[in-house]
Scaffold this active site. Structure first.
Site, PDB file in Angstrom:
ATOM      1  N   SER A 140       0.847  -1.201   0.000  1.00 37.05           N
ATOM      2  CA  SER A 140       0.000   0.000   0.000  1.00 37.05           C
ATOM      3  C   SER A 140       0.879   1.247   0.000  1.00 37.05           C
ATOM      4  CB  SER A 140      -0.863  -0.024   1.269  1.00 37.05           C
ATOM      5  OG  SER A 140      -1.464   1.221   1.520  1.00 37.05           O
ATOM      6  N   TYR A 153      -3.444  -0.739   9.907  1.00 38.16           N
ATOM      7  CA  TYR A 153      -3.233  -0.964   8.471  1.00 38.16           C
ATOM      8  C   TYR A 153      -1.829  -0.499   8.077  1.00 38.16           C
ATOM      9  CZ  TYR A 153      -4.602  -0.990   3.468  1.00 38.16           C
ATOM     10  OH  TYR A 153      -4.696  -1.231   2.115  1.00 38.16           O
TER      11      TYR A 153
HETATM   12  P1  NAD Z   1     -11.726  -5.247  -1.243  1.00 36.19           P
HETATM   13  O1  NAD Z   1     -12.227  -5.019   0.140  1.00 36.19           O
HETATM   14  O2  NAD Z   1     -12.636  -5.041  -2.393  1.00 36.19           O
HETATM   15  O3  NAD Z   1     -11.082  -6.689  -1.362  1.00 36.19           O
HETATM   16  C1  NAD Z   1     -10.559  -7.431  -0.291  1.00 36.19           C
HETATM   17  C2  NAD Z   1     -10.710  -8.895  -0.610  1.00 36.19           C
HETATM   18  O4  NAD Z   1     -10.243  -9.675   0.514  1.00 36.19           O
HETATM   19  C3  NAD Z   1     -12.177  -9.266  -0.830  1.00 36.19           C
HETATM   20  O5  NAD Z   1     -12.253 -10.196  -1.890  1.00 36.19           O
HETATM   21  C4  NAD Z   1     -12.562  -9.882   0.484  1.00 36.19           C
HETATM   22  O6  NAD Z   1     -13.654 -10.783   0.384  1.00 36.19           O
HETATM   23  C5  NAD Z   1     -11.265 -10.589   0.865  1.00 36.19           C
HETATM   24  N1  NAD Z   1     -11.193 -10.889   2.295  1.00 36.19           N
HETATM   25  C6  NAD Z   1     -11.489 -10.035   3.315  1.00 36.19           C
HETATM   26  N2  NAD Z   1     -11.383 -10.676   4.479  1.00 36.19           N
HETATM   27  C7  NAD Z   1     -11.005 -11.955   4.206  1.00 36.19           C
HETATM   28  C8  NAD Z   1     -10.736 -13.109   5.002  1.00 36.19           C
HETATM   29  N3  NAD Z   1     -10.866 -13.075   6.335  1.00 36.19           N
HETATM   30  N4  NAD Z   1     -10.354 -14.256   4.385  1.00 36.19           N
HETATM   31  C9  NAD Z   1     -10.261 -14.305   3.042  1.00 36.19           C
HETATM   32  N5  NAD Z   1     -10.507 -13.257   2.230  1.00 36.19           N
HETATM   33  C10 NAD Z   1     -10.869 -12.103   2.821  1.00 36.19           C
HETATM   34  O7  NAD Z   1     -10.514  -4.260  -1.392  1.00 36.19           O
HETATM   35  P2  NAD Z   1      -9.322  -4.182  -2.449  1.00 36.19           P
HETATM   36  O8  NAD Z   1      -9.013  -2.759  -2.582  1.00 36.19           O
HETATM   37  O9  NAD Z   1      -9.571  -4.992  -3.668  1.00 36.19           O
HETATM   38  O10 NAD Z   1      -8.152  -4.831  -1.571  1.00 36.19           O
HETATM   39  C11 NAD Z   1      -7.268  -5.822  -2.044  1.00 36.19           C
HETATM   40  C12 NAD Z   1      -5.910  -5.606  -1.412  1.00 36.19           C
HETATM   41  O11 NAD Z   1      -5.370  -4.374  -1.898  1.00 36.19           O
HETATM   42  C13 NAD Z   1      -5.938  -5.492   0.102  1.00 36.19           C
HETATM   43  O12 NAD Z   1      -4.801  -6.122   0.647  1.00 36.19           O
HETATM   44  C14 NAD Z   1      -5.860  -3.994   0.312  1.00 36.19           C
HETATM   45  O13 NAD Z   1      -5.323  -3.665   1.565  1.00 36.19           O
HETATM   46  C15 NAD Z   1      -4.943  -3.611  -0.806  1.00 36.19           C
HETATM   47  N6  NAD Z   1      -4.927  -2.183  -1.187  1.00 36.19           N
HETATM   48  C16 NAD Z   1      -6.055  -1.557  -1.636  1.00 36.19           C
HETATM   49  C17 NAD Z   1      -5.981  -0.222  -1.984  1.00 36.19           C
HETATM   50  C18 NAD Z   1      -7.163   0.543  -2.490  1.00 36.19           C
HETATM   51  O14 NAD Z   1      -7.043   1.772  -2.639  1.00 36.19           O
HETATM   52  N7  NAD Z   1      -8.280  -0.073  -2.788  1.00 36.19           N
HETATM   53  C19 NAD Z   1      -4.788   0.458  -1.891  1.00 36.19           C
HETATM   54  C20 NAD Z   1      -3.667  -0.206  -1.438  1.00 36.19           C
HETATM   55  C21 NAD Z   1      -3.756  -1.538  -1.089  1.00 36.19           C
END
Ligand code: NAD
Length: 248
Positions: A140, A153
Site C-alpha cells: 500500500s 493498516y
Molecule cells: P476489497 O475489500 O474489495 O477486497 C478485499 C478482498 O479480501 C475481498 O475479496 C474480500 O472478500 C477478501 N477478504 C477479506 N477478508 C477476508 C478473510 N478473512 N479471508 C479471506 N478473504 C478475505 O478491497 P481491495 O481494494 O480490492 O483490496 C485488495 C488488497 O489491496 C488489500 O490487501 C488492500 O489492503 C490492498 N490495497 C487496496 C488499496 C485501495 O485503494 N483499494 C490500496 C492499497 C492496497
C-alpha cells in the site's frame, strides 16, 4: 513477448471475489494461467467471468488453518503451484487515540501474519517441486507513509514491504521471486468509506498526478509482470502502481 506469458502456470490468489484480487485473477487467466481463488465469501462473479480457468475455494484467512488445504486443492485441481498472490486484506478506520486492540489484531492477522505464513507454505511447495516460483503481496501507499486513522493498516502494510525483502533474501537462491505491488488509491470496497467523505475524497484526488482514482484493471500489468519470466531477476521490490502519488 513470450516472456510475459503465464501459459502452463498455476496461481493462487487470495481475496478473489472482488476488487483488486478479481482484477489479478482476470489478468492471470488472460495471460494463460489457471487460477485458484481463495476468499471468505464465494468468488461467484470471478468464477462466472473465467470459467474453467478458475477454481474457487471458500476459506477465512483470519487464521492460518486453511492454508495447507488451499495449496492441496490447487495441486489436486491443476497439478502444481507456481504463483501466490497475497491480496486478501482488511482496513479499520478510527482515531489513533481511540483505536481498539481488536482492530489492531484483526488487521495484523490477515494483512501481515497470513501474508508471511501463506508465503512460507508456498515457498515450501516451490522447493519441493524444485520449480522456483513467484510470490507477490499487495502492499500500500501506507508501506511508505503514515496515513490518517488507520494505524493497524499502516503497521501491517509496512510489515508487508519489510517481509517482502526479508523473504526475498532467503529464497532468491531457490529461484523464488518475492515482490510486492503497492497500489495507490483505487476505487474498490476498501476505499468506499473514504470516497464517500467529500473533503477527504477531493483532497486525495487533488494529490494524484494522474488525476483519477485507480481501478482493478490498473494493477493487471504489474501483477502479470511480477508473476512472469520477465521479472526473474527482480527480488524484494515493492512496485508502486499509484498514478504518481509517491512521486508528489
Ligand atoms: P476489497 O475489500 O474489495 O477486497 C478485499 C478482498 O479480501 C475481498 O475479496 C474480500 O472478500 C477478501 N477478504 C477479506 N477478508 C477476508 C478473510 N478473512 N479471508 C479471506 N478473504 C478475505 O478491497 P481491495 O481494494 O480490492 O483490496 C485488495 C488488497 O489491496 C488489500 O490487501 C488492500 O489492503 C490492498 N490495497 C487496496 C488499496 C485501495 O485503494 N483499494 C490500496 C492499497 C492496497
Amino acid at each position: 513477448m513470450d516472456m510475459f506469458s503465464l501459459k502452463g502456470k498455476v496461481a493462487i490468489v487470495t481475496g478473489s471475489s472482488t476488487g483488486l484480487g478479481q482484477g489479478v485473477c482476470k489478468a492471470y487467466a488472460e495471460a494463460g494461467a489457471k487460477v485458484v481463488g481463495a476468499d471468505y465469501v464465494p468468488s461467484a462473479e470471478t468464477a462466472k467471468m473465467l470459467g474453467g480457468d478458475f477454481h474457487s475455494v471458500t476459506a477465512d484467512l483470519m487464521t492460518l488453518a486453511p492454508i495447507p488445504g488451499i495449496i492441496a486443492r490447487a495441486v489436486e485441481t491443476f497439478g502444481r503451484v507456481d504463483i501466490l498472490v497475497n491480496n486478501a486484506g482488511i482496513i479499520r478506520r478510527e482515531d489513533a487515540v481511540n483505536f481498539s486492540e481488536k482492530d489492531w489484531d484483526d488487521v495484523l492477522a490477515l494483512d501481515a501474519k497470513t501474508v508471511f505464513f501463506f508465503s512460507q507454505a508456498a515457498a515450501k511447495r516451490f522447493m519441493e517441486q524444485k520449480s522456483g516460483g513467484k510470490i507477490i503481496s499487495i502492499a500500500s501507499m501506507l508501506s511508505y507513509q503514515g496515513g490518517v486513522r488507520v494505524p493497524s493498516y499502516t503497521a501491517a502494510k509496512s510489515a508487508v514491504k519489510g517481509i517482502t525483502m526479508s523473504m526475498a533474501n532467503e529464497w532468491a537462491k531457490f529461484g523464488i521471486n518475492v515482490n510486492a505491488i503497492a497500489p495507490g488509491y483505487m476505487a474498490t470496497n476498501n476505499t468506499a468509506q473514504l470516497r464517500r467523505d467529500k473533503d477527504r475524497s477531493e483532497a486525495i484526488l487533488d494529490r494524484i498526478p494522474a488525476g483519477r482514482w485507480g481501478t482493478p484493471d490498473d494493477i493487471m500489468g504489474a501483477a502479470v509482470f511480477l508473476a512472469s519470466r520477465a521479472s526473474d531477476y527482480i527480488h524484494g521490490f515493492t512496485l508502486a502502481v499509484d498514478g504518481g502519488w509517491l512521486a508528489r
